[in-house]
Design a protein around this motif. Sequence first.
Motif, PDB file in Angstrom:
ATOM      1  N   ILE A 208       0.827  -1.210   0.000  1.00 51.23           N
ATOM      2  CA  ILE A 208       0.000   0.000   0.000  1.00 51.23           C
ATOM      3  C   ILE A 208       0.869   1.272   0.000  1.00 51.23           C
ATOM      4  CG2 ILE A 208      -0.316   0.256   2.506  1.00 51.23           C
ATOM      5  CD1 ILE A 208      -3.305   0.288   0.236  1.00 51.23           C
ATOM      6  N   LYS A 209       2.159   1.075   0.329  1.00 51.52           N
ATOM      7  CA  LYS A 209       3.200   2.103   0.135  1.00 51.52           C
ATOM      8  C   LYS A 209       3.148   3.328   1.049  1.00 51.52           C
ATOM      9  CE  LYS A 209       5.729   0.513  -3.361  1.00 51.52           C
ATOM     10  NZ  LYS A 209       5.118  -0.815  -3.483  1.00 51.52           N
ATOM     11  N   ASP A 210       1.973   3.919   1.238  1.00 54.55           N
ATOM     12  CA  ASP A 210       1.899   5.206   1.944  1.00 54.55           C
ATOM     13  C   ASP A 210       0.598   5.243   2.742  1.00 54.55           C
ATOM     14  OD1 ASP A 210       3.263   8.196   1.456  1.00 54.55           O
ATOM     15  OD2 ASP A 210       1.160   8.235   2.115  1.00 54.55           O
ATOM     16  N   PRO A 211       0.646   5.838   3.953  1.00 57.97           N
ATOM     17  CA  PRO A 211      -0.582   5.843   4.762  1.00 57.97           C
ATOM     18  C   PRO A 211      -1.755   6.544   4.067  1.00 57.97           C
ATOM     19  CG  PRO A 211       1.175   7.146   5.810  1.00 57.97           C
ATOM     20  CD  PRO A 211       1.792   6.411   4.682  1.00 57.97           C
ATOM     21  N   LYS A 212      -1.453   7.465   3.169  1.00 58.34           N
ATOM     22  CA  LYS A 212      -2.582   8.167   2.546  1.00 58.34           C
ATOM     23  C   LYS A 212      -3.378   7.227   1.629  1.00 58.34           C
ATOM     24  CE  LYS A 212      -0.479  10.386  -1.488  1.00 58.34           C
ATOM     25  NZ  LYS A 212       0.936   9.960  -1.544  1.00 58.34           N
ATOM     26  N   ASN A 213      -2.731   6.143   1.186  1.00 61.30           N
ATOM     27  CA  ASN A 213      -3.454   5.183   0.344  1.00 61.30           C
ATOM     28  C   ASN A 213      -4.411   4.303   1.142  1.00 61.30           C
ATOM     29  OD1 ASN A 213      -2.049   6.150  -1.879  1.00 61.30           O
ATOM     30  ND2 ASN A 213      -0.333   4.741  -1.500  1.00 61.30           N
ATOM     31  N   LEU A 214      -4.364   4.434   2.472  1.00 66.15           N
ATOM     32  CA  LEU A 214      -5.286   3.637   3.286  1.00 66.15           C
ATOM     33  C   LEU A 214      -6.738   4.033   3.019  1.00 66.15           C
ATOM     34  CD1 LEU A 214      -3.429   3.460   6.709  1.00 66.15           C
ATOM     35  CD2 LEU A 214      -3.939   1.563   5.173  1.00 66.15           C
ATOM     36  N   ASP A 215      -6.950   5.275   2.584  1.00 63.49           N
ATOM     37  CA  ASP A 215      -8.320   5.695   2.278  1.00 63.49           C
ATOM     38  C   ASP A 215      -8.955   4.787   1.232  1.00 63.49           C
ATOM     39  OD1 ASP A 215      -8.505   7.694   4.068  1.00 63.49           O
ATOM     40  OD2 ASP A 215      -7.913   9.306   2.672  1.00 63.49           O
ATOM     41  N   MET A 216      -8.137   4.449   0.247  1.00 67.25           N
ATOM     42  CA  MET A 216      -8.603   3.547  -0.805  1.00 67.25           C
ATOM     43  C   MET A 216      -9.000   2.187  -0.203  1.00 67.25           C
ATOM     44  SD  MET A 216      -6.309   2.561  -4.099  1.00 67.25           S
ATOM     45  CE  MET A 216      -5.276   1.401  -3.227  1.00 67.25           C
ATOM     46  N   ALA A 217      -8.173   1.703   0.727  1.00 62.28           N
ATOM     47  CA  ALA A 217      -8.467   0.429   1.379  1.00 62.28           C
ATOM     48  C   ALA A 217      -9.742   0.542   2.216  1.00 62.28           C
ATOM     49  CB  ALA A 217      -7.292   0.002   2.249  1.00 62.28           C
ATOM     50  N   ARG A 218      -9.936   1.699   2.860  1.00 56.12           N
ATOM     51  CA  ARG A 218     -11.147   1.898   3.668  1.00 56.12           C
ATOM     52  C   ARG A 218     -12.384   1.881   2.769  1.00 56.12           C
ATOM     53  NH1 ARG A 218      -7.828   5.687   6.463  1.00 56.12           N
ATOM     54  NH2 ARG A 218      -7.134   4.726   8.408  1.00 56.12           N
ATOM     55  N   GLN A 219     -12.261   2.513   1.590  1.00 53.48           N
ATOM     56  CA  GLN A 219     -13.394   2.508   0.653  1.00 53.48           C
ATOM     57  C   GLN A 219     -13.731   1.088   0.218  1.00 53.48           C
ATOM     58  OE1 GLN A 219     -12.752   5.074  -2.765  1.00 53.48           O
ATOM     59  NE2 GLN A 219     -12.006   6.699  -1.413  1.00 53.48           N
ATOM     60  N   LEU A 220     -12.684   0.310  -0.044  1.00 53.01           N
ATOM     61  CA  LEU A 220     -12.915  -1.076  -0.459  1.00 53.01           C
ATOM     62  C   LEU A 220     -13.595  -1.846   0.672  1.00 53.01           C
ATOM     63  CD1 LEU A 220     -12.600  -3.439  -2.399  1.00 53.01           C
ATOM     64  CD2 LEU A 220     -10.262  -3.765  -1.549  1.00 53.01           C
ATOM     65  N   ALA A 221     -13.100  -1.657   1.893  1.00 50.98           N
ATOM     66  CA  ALA A 221     -13.694  -2.348   3.036  1.00 50.98           C
ATOM     67  C   ALA A 221     -15.159  -1.947   3.177  1.00 50.98           C
ATOM     68  CB  ALA A 221     -12.917  -2.025   4.313  1.00 50.98           C
ATOM     69  N   ALA A 222     -15.439  -0.655   3.003  1.00 51.39           N
ATOM     70  CA  ALA A 222     -16.826  -0.194   3.127  1.00 51.39           C
ATOM     71  C   ALA A 222     -17.695  -0.833   2.054  1.00 51.39           C
ATOM     72  CB  ALA A 222     -16.871   1.331   3.031  1.00 51.39           C
ATOM     73  N   ALA A 223     -17.167  -0.922   0.830  1.00 51.15           N
ATOM     74  CA  ALA A 223     -17.945  -1.497  -0.272  1.00 51.15           C
ATOM     75  C   ALA A 223     -18.240  -2.973  -0.042  1.00 51.15           C
ATOM     76  CB  ALA A 223     -17.204  -1.302  -1.595  1.00 51.15           C
ATOM     77  N   MET A 224     -17.399  -3.617   0.769  1.00 49.31           N
ATOM     78  CA  MET A 224     -17.596  -5.048   1.029  1.00 49.31           C
ATOM     79  C   MET A 224     -18.207  -5.306   2.397  1.00 49.31           C
ATOM     80  SD  MET A 224     -14.002  -6.521  -0.523  1.00 49.31           S
ATOM     81  CE  MET A 224     -14.208  -8.131   0.236  1.00 49.31           C
ATOM     82  N   GLY A 225     -18.448  -4.276   3.161  1.00 48.73           N
ATOM     83  CA  GLY A 225     -18.930  -4.479   4.531  1.00 48.73           C
ATOM     84  C   GLY A 225     -17.893  -5.193   5.370  1.00 48.73           C
ATOM     85  N   ALA A 226     -16.636  -4.866   5.148  1.00 48.97           N
ATOM     86  CA  ALA A 226     -15.536  -5.602   5.786  1.00 48.97           C
ATOM     87  C   ALA A 226     -14.862  -4.778   6.870  1.00 48.97           C
ATOM     88  CB  ALA A 226     -14.497  -5.981   4.728  1.00 48.97           C
TER      89      ALA A 226
END
Lengths: 322, 268
Positions: A208-226
């Motif tokens: 994920i390289k950089d903490p700012k990219n965690l937002d993208m991971a959060r969006q994915l988690a939200a889209a999956m209810g994860a």
Amino acid sequence: MILVVAETHASGEVNPASLEAIAAAQQLGTGAVCAALLGGDASAVAALTACPIERLYHGQHPSLATYSPDVWVQALVQIYEQAQPTLVLLAHTYQARDFAPQLATRLGGALISDVTGVKSPAIFIRPMYQGKLAAEVSFRPDIPGVVTVQIGAFNRASLRRDGAPAPVTMVNVTPDAPRIEAGEIFTEAKQAIDLSHAPVIVAVGRGIKDPKNLDMARQLAAAMGAELAASRPICDSGWLPMDRQVGSSGQTVAPKLYLAVGISGAIQHLVGMRGSRTVVAINKDPDAPIFEIADYGVVGDLFEVVPALIAALQASPGAPPD
Amino acid sequence: MKILVCLKQVPGKDAPVRIEANQRAIRDDVPYEINEPDLFALEAALRLKEAQVQGGSEPAGEPQSEIVALTVGPARASQALREALAKGADRAIHVEGAEAPQLDAYAVAEAITRAIAGESYDLILTGLQADDDGFGQTGVIVAELLGAPHATIIMEIVPVAGRARIRAKRELEGGRFQWVEMPTPAVLAIQSGIGKLRYATLMGIKQAKNKPLRQTTLEELGVRPSLNRQVIERLYVPAKRQGGELLTGTAAEQAAQLAARIRREIPR
Ligand SMILES: Cc1cc2nc3c(=O)[nH]c(=O)nc-3n(C[C@H](O)[C@H](O)[C@H](O)COP(=O)(O)OP(=O)(O)OC[C@H]3O[C@@H](n4cnc5c(N)ncnc54)[C@H](O)[C@@H]3O)c2cc1C
Ligand SMILES: Nc1ncnc2c1ncn2[C@@H]1O[C@H](COP(=O)(O)O)[C@@H](O)[C@H]1O
């Protein structure tokens, strides 16, 4: 004879990984298997003597009440000399990491660590290069051998003993006073998040390289209810709190679906999540060990795949399966 | 306090590992870097020294705090030492030898202890495990060869009674910890994550050029692969999971297939 050194939890019960070590010793097929226990109560003795072993060597001494590498090594050398095994085998726990190399060296031998399989009674298979490669390893001839087996690599389901419990030999060991004083076992800040019951987990790794990219991971988690989780380096860097860490030093999880994004799949991570029903991995390296356990794998750049996946999941949330 | 930090140069994290024709080693035409936990060991040493110097807890009449970085490796490994010197190590020892990558944990531990024979350290720090061979043993074997106490999977270090004893926080499974205390000299195997790593400053890089770097060789120390107690018979790439499905196509195509599989696995 193979001598399996058993480990007990602080609660007194035998570590299930030690039973896997007994199964591994049997699988080697070189004959008798005995076990050694240092300290430990009657319930630990009962659990071990109910295993298909020839004999239990039960080391006794007041200083065996708490673990210390010096004490363990001296006690085990005494049991070794009495039992005269051809091989010592134990589970690759943190405790074994701490004393097994010392034991092997004290015996004039070597330790082959983190073994995942056996090719023949003399050739052991272990991971190298963070699990990217496997190695077939043997001992130099005529030296004492100690082997630690990876947790979860050998199946203990087949351990069955017919008849009476195995006999016990008491060994009054005489270790010196420990040089290393051990304090109480404690946990840090209270675990705020229990991931062990999460049905869906999106876990991110160093890719994920950089903490700012965690937002993208959060969006994915939200889209999956994860729930969002991570590999150790992410938590070490403080990008996510420690209680989101999955693995041997973090939480053990078993969701219906575990999506690993930019995680290589080092064994210390895998032991925390390989009970997941379905494992999905997104990684740009086709040789990443995570693909060895993935049900679905995407070899690709997560910075392209994840946004596309979020879009695909959001496009038709309720759409029927294809 | 005199601290030895053992550093190993390992293939870079993203380097492709390719197996040599003899199936016993990997090809060495890859970028190398310092093994990650070893960087944390160096960081821990630098912090210990800074705390002692700033806190004025240097025992009177005792020698200055000193950090010595040591590596056992081929010529290329001197780069790791230069990096350590630039970050603040005071001097370095390079045990050089083309055969170094073939040594097992026991033979490397022999090389380390022989290289420091006659010196006395209060503390020897190693990383917990090397990313390449992954023995996870070298530090403990060094302790055994020196007759010193040790502790592994260390997350924090606190000197006690000046420098006569050391307290260390051990990590246990599942997020638990334990403090252990022992007399020095002691060997500690450091876990990654012990604190934020520093970068070398320009000043540090400049100063490093004038810091002492002692060269010795495996040959001089009498260490060769025949000391190895374990032998790699064959290296190979492990098989992928049977029945695992690789999704192919463009990123958008992969994502569409994956979204469909995800909906099937977790219907909402
Ligand atoms: C005693 C001990 C305990 C440990 N406990 C734990 C634990 O509890 N949990 C844990 O996780 N680890 C633990 N570790 C650490 C473990 O060994 C690994 O170092 C760690 O899991 C690696 O994390 P990672 O996969 O995120 O990073 P890396 O191994 O660096 O992997 C990053 C991955 O990202 C991929 N990648 C990079 N860029 C991209 C991109 N653009 N797109 C797609 N993929 C990309 C790379 O191909 C690589 O596979 C422990 C280690 C030890 C020794
Ligand atoms: N060749 C080497 N030179 C210096 N230090 C080493 C070397 N090999 C191992 N070590 C140290 O021992 C630790 C454990 O390595 P290993 O036992 O190989 O997993 C590493 O993190 C290093 O600190």
